[in-house]
Design a protein around this motif. Structure first.
Motif, mmCIF file in Angstrom:
data_model
loop_
_atom_site.group_PDB
_atom_site.id
_atom_site.type_symbol
_atom_site.label_atom_id
_atom_site.label_comp_id
_atom_site.label_asym_id
_atom_site.label_seq_id
_atom_site.Cartn_x
_atom_site.Cartn_y
_atom_site.Cartn_z
ATOM 1 N N GLU A 95 0.840 -1.214 0.000
ATOM 2 C CA GLU A 95 0.000 0.000 0.000
ATOM 3 C C GLU A 95 0.868 1.255 0.000
ATOM 4 O OE1 GLU A 95 -3.299 0.665 -0.416
ATOM 5 O OE2 GLU A 95 -3.331 -1.449 -0.952
ATOM 6 N N ARG A 100 -3.713 0.980 -3.299
ATOM 7 C CA ARG A 100 -4.961 0.445 -3.898
ATOM 8 C C ARG A 100 -4.734 -0.324 -5.197
ATOM 9 N NH1 ARG A 100 -9.609 3.249 -1.843
ATOM 10 N NH2 ARG A 100 -8.969 4.784 -0.299
ATOM 11 N N GLU A 296 -12.947 -6.458 -4.800
ATOM 12 C CA GLU A 296 -12.286 -5.176 -4.562
ATOM 13 C C GLU A 296 -10.806 -5.437 -4.289
ATOM 14 O OE1 GLU A 296 -14.519 -3.837 -1.176
ATOM 15 O OE2 GLU A 296 -13.384 -5.062 0.248
ATOM 16 N N LEU A 299 -7.803 -2.473 1.308
ATOM 17 C CA LEU A 299 -6.694 -1.660 1.820
ATOM 18 C C LEU A 299 -6.005 -2.392 2.971
ATOM 19 C CD1 LEU A 299 -8.366 1.876 1.833
ATOM 20 C CD2 LEU A 299 -6.945 0.819 0.082
ATOM 21 N N ASN A 305 -13.371 -3.078 2.480
ATOM 22 C CA ASN A 305 -13.241 -1.613 2.385
ATOM 23 C C ASN A 305 -14.518 -0.916 2.829
ATOM 24 O OD1 ASN A 305 -10.698 -2.024 1.412
ATOM 25 N ND2 ASN A 305 -11.222 -1.692 -0.748
#
Length: 305
Positions: A95, A100, A296, A299, A305
Motif C-alpha cells: 500500500e 490500492r 475489490e 486496503l 473496504n
C-alpha cells in the motif's frame, strides 16, 4: 458447493506497469519472516490452500470476524492457521509503494509460491489479477477436505474445484512442509476399529513412536508430528514416507491404498523433478479456482473496504 476454475483473465505480468516491485516486496517480507520463524513457509502454503478451497482464491480466509459475522478463520479447520501477520505486513508495504493496486488474494498466491521456492521447491510464474472477496463465513469451512477422508472423498472434493486426481496427489505433497497436532491423527493410533487397535495401513514402529508423542490423556495441546519428519526442505520425502506406511493423516496414507492414486504417489516418490513439475502446474490451477472479477482491492486484508 461447486467452485470451478475461473475464466477470469489472470496474467503473469498484471502489475508490470502499475506496481513493478510488487513481487520483490512480498518475497523480501516472506523471507525475513521465515528467517525469524521457520514455521512460516508451511503456514503460508496452508493458508493459500484453505483460502482457495472455500470460496476460491479471494482472500476470504484473511477477513476477521465481526459482531455480525463469524469468518472463515474462526471455523474449526482454520483455528490452527497462523502467521496472518506476514500477509498483513506485506500488504502494508504494498500500500505504501502502490496504493490500492495489489489485492490480498494475489499477495497470498505470490507468498505461497515464494515459501515453496525458498524451501528448496519449484518456482513458477504466478498469474495475477485476482480481486478480494467481501464474504467470509465460518460455516463454509466444512467444505475443506478432512485428514480422515478416503480417496473417493478427496477426489470428489478436488473435482468440485475443477482439480483432477493428479492435482490431488501433487498438492498433497505440500505436506512435506506441514505439522499436525495429535487431534488430527490420534484416532489411527488407538481403538481404530473392532478388529485393529492401530490403523493397519500404518507402519507399526511409526505408530508406536506417534503413540509416545500423543499419550492418552494428553495434557500438551501443542504435541504433534511433522508430516515429513525427515527433512525441513520442500522435497519428495513426503511421498517416500507414504510408500513406507508412514503417512501421518489417514488421508495421506489412503493415497497409497487406492489404485487411482497409488501409481502417482509411487512415481513422485521415485522422481522428485517430476513431482516438482506437477506441483507447479497444480498450484497454477489451484490459483485459478473461483477467482472473482467483481471484488475489490482491500486496503487492509483483515477488513472489507
Amino acid at each position: 458447493m461447486r467452485i470451478l476454475c475461473s475464466k477470469a483473465a489472470l496474467d503473469a505480468h498484471y502489475y508490470d506497469q502499475t506496481c513493478p516491485q510488487a513481487e520483490k516486496i512480498i518475497q523480501e517480507n516472506v523471507r525475513n519472516a521465515s528467517i525469524y520463524d521457520p514455521k512460516v513457509p508451511a503456514r503460508i502454503l496452508r493458508m493459500f490452500f484453505h483460502d482457495c478451497f472455500i470460496r476460491g482464491c479471494d482472500a476470504s480466509v484473511l477477513l476477521d470476524s465481526t459482531p455480525q459475522n463469524k469468518a472463515e478463520k474462526d471455523g474449526p479447520p482454520n483455528i490452527s492457521l497462523r502467521s496472518f501477520y506476514v500477509i498483513d505486513d506485506a500488504k502494508m508495504k504494498l500500500e505504501h509503494a502502490c496504493p490500492r493496486t495489489v489485492s490480498c488474494a494475489d499477495t497470498i498466491a505470490i507468498a505461497a509460491r515464494d515459501v515453496v521456492a525458498m524451501s528448496g521447491g519449484p518456482f513458477w510464474n504466478v498469474l495475477k489479477g485476482r480481486k478480494d472477496g467481501r464474504v467470509s463465513r465460518t460455516a463454509e469451512t466444512i467444505n475443506l477436505p478432512a485428514p480422515t477422508f478416503n480417496v473417493s472423498q478427496l477426489i470428489q472434493s478436488f473435482a468440485r474445484r475443477g482439480l483432477g486426481v493428479k492435482d490431488l496427489v501433487a498438492l498433497s505433497g505440500g505436506h512435506t512442509l506441514g505439522f499436525s497436532h495429535c487431534s488430527s491423527f490420534e484416532a489411527r493410533l488407538r481403538n481404530f476399529s473392532s478388529v485393529h487397535d492401530i490403523d493397519p495401513s500404518m507402519n507399526t514402529e511409526f505408530a508406536g513412536m506417534l503413540r509416545k508423542k500423543c499419550p492418552k490423556p494428553n495434557k500438551d495441546r501443542s504435541a504433534g508430528q511433522f508430516l515429513d519428519p525427515t527433512t525441513s526442505t520442500f522435497d519428495n520425502n513426503y511421498f517416500k514416507q507414504v510408500v513406507a506406511g508412514k503417512g501421518v493423516f489417514g488421508s495421506d496414507q489412503a493415497l497409497l491404498g487406492d489404485y487411482r492414486t497409488r501409481w502417482i504417489v509411487e512415481s513422485f516418490a521415485r522422481d522428485q523433478s517430476l513431482f516438482f513439475r506437477e506441483f507447479a502446474v497444480s498450484m497454477v490451477k489451484l490459483g485459478r479456482v473461483g477467482v472473482t472479477e467483481n471484488g475489490e482491492v482491500r486496503l487492509k486484508c483483515r477488513l472489507v473496504n
